[in-house]
Each structure stands twice: as structure tokens, then as C-alpha cells.
Enzyme design. Structure first.
Site, PDB file in Angstrom:
ATOM      1  N   SER A  51      53.431  21.390  50.347  1.00 32.87           N
ATOM      2  CA  SER A  51      52.057  20.917  50.170  1.00 32.87           C
ATOM      3  C   SER A  51      52.052  19.406  50.029  1.00 32.87           C
ATOM      4  O   SER A  51      53.104  18.765  49.893  1.00 32.87           O
ATOM      5  CB  SER A  51      51.408  21.562  48.932  1.00 32.87           C
ATOM      6  OG  SER A  51      52.096  21.160  47.754  1.00 32.87           O
ATOM      7  N   THR A 111      45.442  15.006  47.570  1.00 35.04           N
ATOM      8  CA  THR A 111      46.281  16.202  47.542  1.00 35.04           C
ATOM      9  C   THR A 111      45.828  17.066  46.362  1.00 35.04           C
ATOM     10  O   THR A 111      44.830  16.779  45.716  1.00 35.04           O
ATOM     11  CB  THR A 111      47.762  15.830  47.357  1.00 35.04           C
ATOM     12  OG1 THR A 111      47.941  15.267  46.047  1.00 35.04           O
ATOM     13  CG2 THR A 111      48.221  14.829  48.422  1.00 35.04           C
ATOM     14  N   LYS A 148      58.376   8.631  36.049  1.00 36.24           N
ATOM     15  CA  LYS A 148      58.306   7.867  37.290  1.00 36.24           C
ATOM     16  C   LYS A 148      58.881   6.457  37.133  1.00 36.24           C
ATOM     17  O   LYS A 148      59.437   5.899  38.096  1.00 36.24           O
ATOM     18  CB  LYS A 148      56.860   7.813  37.787  1.00 36.24           C
ATOM     19  CG  LYS A 148      56.340   9.162  38.300  1.00 36.24           C
ATOM     20  CD  LYS A 148      57.178   9.688  39.464  1.00 36.24           C
ATOM     21  CE  LYS A 148      56.563  10.919  40.109  1.00 36.24           C
ATOM     22  NZ  LYS A 148      57.349  11.395  41.270  1.00 36.24           N
ATOM     23  N   TYR A 167      54.424  11.365  32.445  1.00 39.99           N
ATOM     24  CA  TYR A 167      54.517  11.108  33.885  1.00 39.99           C
ATOM     25  C   TYR A 167      54.973   9.677  34.150  1.00 39.99           C
ATOM     26  O   TYR A 167      55.861   9.438  34.973  1.00 39.99           O
ATOM     27  CB  TYR A 167      53.155  11.365  34.515  1.00 39.99           C
ATOM     28  CG  TYR A 167      53.116  11.238  36.021  1.00 39.99           C
ATOM     29  CD1 TYR A 167      53.752  12.169  36.836  1.00 39.99           C
ATOM     30  CD2 TYR A 167      52.419  10.192  36.628  1.00 39.99           C
ATOM     31  CE1 TYR A 167      53.710  12.049  38.216  1.00 39.99           C
ATOM     32  CE2 TYR A 167      52.365  10.071  38.003  1.00 39.99           C
ATOM     33  CZ  TYR A 167      53.011  11.006  38.797  1.00 39.99           C
ATOM     34  OH  TYR A 167      52.968  10.884  40.164  1.00 39.99           O
ATOM     35  N   SER A 196      55.565   6.439  41.953  1.00 43.45           N
ATOM     36  CA  SER A 196      54.112   6.367  41.832  1.00 43.45           C
ATOM     37  C   SER A 196      53.740   4.973  41.372  1.00 43.45           C
ATOM     38  O   SER A 196      54.583   4.238  40.827  1.00 43.45           O
ATOM     39  CB  SER A 196      53.614   7.395  40.808  1.00 43.45           C
ATOM     40  OG  SER A 196      52.259   7.200  40.481  1.00 43.45           O
TER      41      SER A 196
END
Length: 287
Positions: A15, A187, A155, A151, A138
Site C-alpha cells: 500500500s 496514503t 524517524k 514517530y 519523514s
């Protein structure tokens, strides 16, 4: 064509960015190893060029299964020319509401999983003095923003490991390392993000819905890999501006993120702990 005949291994290929990368790679004549957890979705991607696709599903944090997966990937065509570490999950929760297992999951999936896979592929590439390693970080791997403590930590770690790895192997063995820095790409990343209690969020963000088309993002990423760039930034709007401010005026960026943190804290305090925040809460950096 830069990818024609190359063997490219893409994780998180079922995906989002990983799927778009895989479809475009197959369209450019590459042999693509498709990895992820959703076998049916991987098989749908492989159907674009079944003779040049290997469906290799596995759980990224199943450490015991990784050596066998690497053997299968390498033995399929006798080598892996390009490894694209793409699989990952995001977060939507304030630190005060986030349980420790959520931090562990984010670090294992977003940081340790690509490191573990790279560590197994790396000796084989070094033996050939040939290969290319890419990893998706990211904008949140460059800028610390609210609702992303875990997160951002993971990252940032991705940027640190792969930047240090580049210093060790690019000149010594001729193996480039590319760090990919996406901003908001349209997404399901927000839908699949973890909340403070470990549950999946189940809804998207307006910023994500307004984000860069995933096929455009994938094209930009592949162009950067083909050019052996050290870093590929796929971000526009406020996220692109945030990266520039971080370089030129870091204190100003801190003021911006601090104001956003105060706004979210006020929302939480007024609504009560555990209350879902406004879906348009993150005004600074996605995903």
C-alpha cells in the site's frame, strides 16, 4: 532506463508509497521483490508484471524470520541491487497520553526493522562492492512536532543510522545510501497510525488528504534514487517551509512547534484526557 533489469526489494509494498514505487519499478523494467504483511495486496501489485515480481510476505519485526527472507530474496535473481526500506507506521497521540508499548512498537517497526534487514543485506552487497540502500524517513525525522514523540524519535533514528552508514560504505565500497524525507503524501498512513493506547486511529487527516499524489511522490523518489542522491525530500507547503526554517532559523521553528503544542494541550485540558483531538490538529508536519 535506470531500473531496467535491476533487482529492487521494496518493503511495505502492499500500500501507499511502497505500492506506488513497486508499480512504477515494474513499469520501468525492474525485477521487484514485494514484501509486506498483506499477501493478497502484494499479489495484486505483482500482477502488473508477474514474470518480474516475487511476492515475499513477512512481518518486519519477526527477527527470526528475516535471515530466511533475505536468502529467498537474494537467491531469486542471484543478488539484490537496490533495497528500499519503506515499511512503517505513524502516530497520533500526545506524550502524556501515550503508553510505553506504543513507543516500543514505533521504534521496532520504524527503526529496528529497517536496520535489521539492512544489516543482513549489507554484507552481501559489500562482498559484491555493488548495491544501493534507501530508507524512508519523514519530515518528522528532521523536525520534532507534537503528537509524534515516538514517530519523530524513530524517524530521527532512521536518519542517524543511514547517514552514518553512508559515511562507512559509500566511498569505501561504492554503495550509495539514500534517505527519503516525505511530507504529506495522500496514503492511508494517518488511518493506520497508532494512538496512545496502541489502537489504530481509523481516520485520516485533512493534511494527508490534501497531500502530494502518491504516484507523483513515488516518481520523485525513484528519480532521486536513480541519481544516487544522499537525500530526497518530497514535501511542499508548510512542511517544505519548516525544513528551510529549521536550517536557517531553528529558534523560529521551535516557536511554531511550541505554539502548536500549547494549542493541543489546551484542547486536551478543556476536553479531558483521552478525548479524540480535532482531526485537523496537526498543522505543521505530516505524516
Amino acid at each position: 532506463m535506470a531500473f531496467e533489469g535491476k533487482v529492487v526489494w521494496v518493503t511495505g509494498a502492499s500500500s501507499g508509497i511502497g505500492e506506488a514505487l513497486s508499480r512504477q519499478l515494474l513499469g520501468r523494467g525492474a525485477y521487484v521483490i514485494l514484501s509486506g504483511r498483506q499477501t493478497d495486496a502484494l499479489e495484486r501489485v505483482a500482477a502488473n508484471a508477474p514474470q518480474r515480481a516475487l511476492v515475499l510476505p513477512f512481518e518486519a519485526t519477526n527477527w527470526d524470520a528475516l535471515p530466511d527472507a533475505v536468502d529467498k530474496a537474494w537467491n531469486w535473481r542471484g543478488a539484490v541491487d537496490i533495497l528500499v526500506n519503506n515499511a512503517g507506521i505513524s502516530q497520533r497521540s500526545l506524550a502524556i497520553d501515550t503508553q510505553l508499548p506504543v513507543y516500543r512498537e514505533l521504534m521496532e517497526v520504524d527503526y529496528l526493522a529497517p536496520v535489521a534487514l539492512t544489516q543482513l543485506v549489507l554484507p552481501r552487497m559489500i562482498e559484491r562492492s555493488l548495491g544501493h540502500i534507501a530508507a524512508v524517513s519523514s519530515v518528522a525525522g528532521k523536525v520534532g512536532v507534537p503528537l509524534r514523540t515516538g514517530y519523530c524519535g524513530a524517524k530521527h533514528a532512521v536518519v542517524g543510522y543511514f547517514s552514518a552508514l553512508r559515511a562507512e560504505i559509500e566511498s569505501a565500497y561504492g554503495i550509495p545510501v539514500t534517505v527519503i524525507v516525505p511530507g504529506s503524501v495522500k496514503t492511508r498512513i494517518a488511518i493506520n497510525a497508532v494512538e496512545g493506547n496502541g489502537e489504530r486511529r481509523g481516520r485520516s487527516d485533512p493534511n494527508i488528504e490534501r497531500g502530494i499524489d502518491v504516484n507523483i511522490a513515488a516518481g520523485n523518489i525513484l528519480e532521486g534514487i536513480a541519481e544516487r542522491k544522499k537525500e530526497v525530500v518530497v514535501a511542499d507547503g508548510i512542511e517544505g517551509v519548516a525544513l528551510q526554517i529549521m536550517r536557517d532559523h531553528p529558534e523560529k521553528l521551535y516557536e511554531m512547534t511550541s505554539q502548536e503544542g500549547a494549542r493541543l494541550a489546551n484542547m486536551r485540558n478543556n476536553a479531558g484526557p483521552g478525548t479524540a483531538l480535532d482531526p485537523d490538529h496537526s498543522r505543521l508536519v505530516q505524516p
